[in-house]
Design an enzyme around this catalytic site. Structure first.
Site, short mmCIF file in Angstrom:
data_model
loop_
_atom_site.label_atom_id
_atom_site.label_comp_id
_atom_site.label_asym_id
_atom_site.label_seq_id
_atom_site.Cartn_x
_atom_site.Cartn_y
_atom_site.Cartn_z
N HIS A 229 -28.18 90.41 89.27
CA HIS A 229 -27.71 89.77 88.32
C HIS A 229 -26.27 90.53 89.07
O HIS A 229 -26.79 91.40 89.31
CB HIS A 229 -28.13 89.97 87.64
CG HIS A 229 -28.27 88.72 86.59
ND1 HIS A 229 -29.54 90.01 85.40
CD2 HIS A 229 -28.15 87.18 86.62
CE1 HIS A 229 -29.53 87.91 84.73
NE2 HIS A 229 -29.56 86.79 85.29
N CYS B 216 -26.78 94.54 80.14
CA CYS B 216 -27.47 93.32 80.28
C CYS B 216 -27.04 93.53 78.82
O CYS B 216 -27.98 92.27 78.15
CB CYS B 216 -29.39 93.86 80.81
SG CYS B 216 -28.91 93.91 82.03
N1 ARG Z 1 -35.97 90.83 82.49
C1 ARG Z 1 -34.32 90.14 82.28
C2 ARG Z 1 -34.66 89.13 83.56
O1 ARG Z 1 -35.05 88.95 84.75
C3 ARG Z 1 -33.42 90.63 82.07
C4 ARG Z 1 -32.31 90.59 82.39
C5 ARG Z 1 -30.92 91.82 82.65
N2 ARG Z 1 -29.11 91.13 82.46
C6 ARG Z 1 -29.32 91.97 83.47
N3 ARG Z 1 -27.53 90.73 82.55
N4 ARG Z 1 -28.85 91.20 84.33
O2 ARG Z 1 -33.69 87.53 83.16
#
Ligand code: ARG
Length: 285
Positions: free
Chosen positions: A173, A267
């Site tokens: 992300h 996150c």
């Molecule tokens: N385990 C989650 C996923 O892989 C983590 C998300 C983290 N969120 C972020 N905004 N980077 O989707």
């Protein structure tokens, strides 16, 4: 004559958080996740409360959405949408495991009084990949958010959207590879981006803070700034020092349990940006 140091102004924010009551690592959709490694949920909850209290102490407003059973990643509220100028764009997820979160967040945003909640035809994982930096939206793609949704976001918000291609699966992300510190200042890990995107970032942000690989590897860039205070993982010591050197105030928080799922402070945080004064709520349909 005494020279007064420049004090960076903080702007109070409104954040949506989701308690990690059902947090777990039961599937692996990014390289940080290993279902064989046990999660200490009580510890995750205690750490999350620490984050919430940090925001309150800094003078921010915090609202929460109820966690849902069977959605272990719902704690990562940033992925629930993006709210710009009082208007929300709901998320749509790539992985089936997270898809049901989209409606829960959308309903919550509506119930919270955000009058318009748009959706995009193509996948977007909210503020995970769509970072508001002043008048522009920095938009990640490569792993989660579909590049085609970037044009939709530009149309729905009226903001310029800058596409950035992520190339390292650990930084899946945009908010794991880049932090918006204020309207014109960012920190990022160049290696997480392809060559063209690196050039774009260099041109736009010649004075950006460049993260070390070590600080990025503890999710140091998954930070939340109010323009002055930067809430970031405790382990990102080099980044904290660099921020302090530039007049920001690093505010370390311990979120090691959530890192087992590939998440940090950012996150866990969805910013609810109010309508700009004088701006109309209406945006082109
Ligand atoms: N385990 C989650 C996923 O892989 C983590 C998300 C983290 N969120 C972020 N905004 N980077 O989707």
């Amino acid at each position: 004559m005494t020279v007064l140091p420049f004090v960076r102004p903080a702007r109070p924010r409104r954040y949506l958080l989701c308690p990690p009551e059902h947090f777990d690592v039961t599937y692996a959709i990014n390289p940080w996740m290993d279902p064989a490694v046990p999660v200490d949920r009580a510890r995750a909850i205690a750490q999350w409360h620490g984050l919430r209290e940090t925001y309150l102490r800094l003078g921010h407003d915090v609202v929460t959405i109820d966690a849902a059973v069977g959605l272990p990643d719902m704690v990562f509220a940033a992925n629930g949408g993006v709210v710009v100028d009082g208007v929300a764009i709901g998320a749509s997820f790539v992985h089936p495991e997270r898809m049901p979160e989209a409606d829960l967040y959308r309903d919550h945003l509506l119930a919270a009084g955000i009058p318009v909640v748009h959706t995009t035809t193509h996948t977007n994982e909210g503020e995970g990949d769509l970072l508001v930096a002043g008048d522009v939206i920095l938009a990640g793609t490569g792993f989660r958010t579909d590049r085609r949704s970037h044009a939709e976001v530009a149309r729905l918000t009226g903001h310029e959207v800058v596409t950035l291609l992520l190339v390292d699966p650990r930084y899946y992300h945009l908010d794991t590879a880049l932090t918006v510190l204020d309207d014109h200042t960012i920190a990022y890990l160049p290696e997480a981006f392809d060559r063209d995107s690196r050039r774009v970032l260099q041109d736009r942000y010649p004075d950006a803070i460049i993260s070390s690989a070590e600080d990025a590897a503890v999710l140091g860039l998954n930070a939340v700034s109010d323009g002055r205070h930067v809430v970031l993982p405790t382990e990102a010591e080099g980044l904290a020092a660099a921020l302090a050197g530039r007049g920001f105030v690093p505010v370390p928080v311990e979120l090691s349990e959530l890192r087992k799922s590939g998440g940090g402070p950012k996150c866990c945080t969805l910013e609810l940006r109010p309508a700009r004064t004088g701006s109309l709520q209406e945006v082109p349909a």
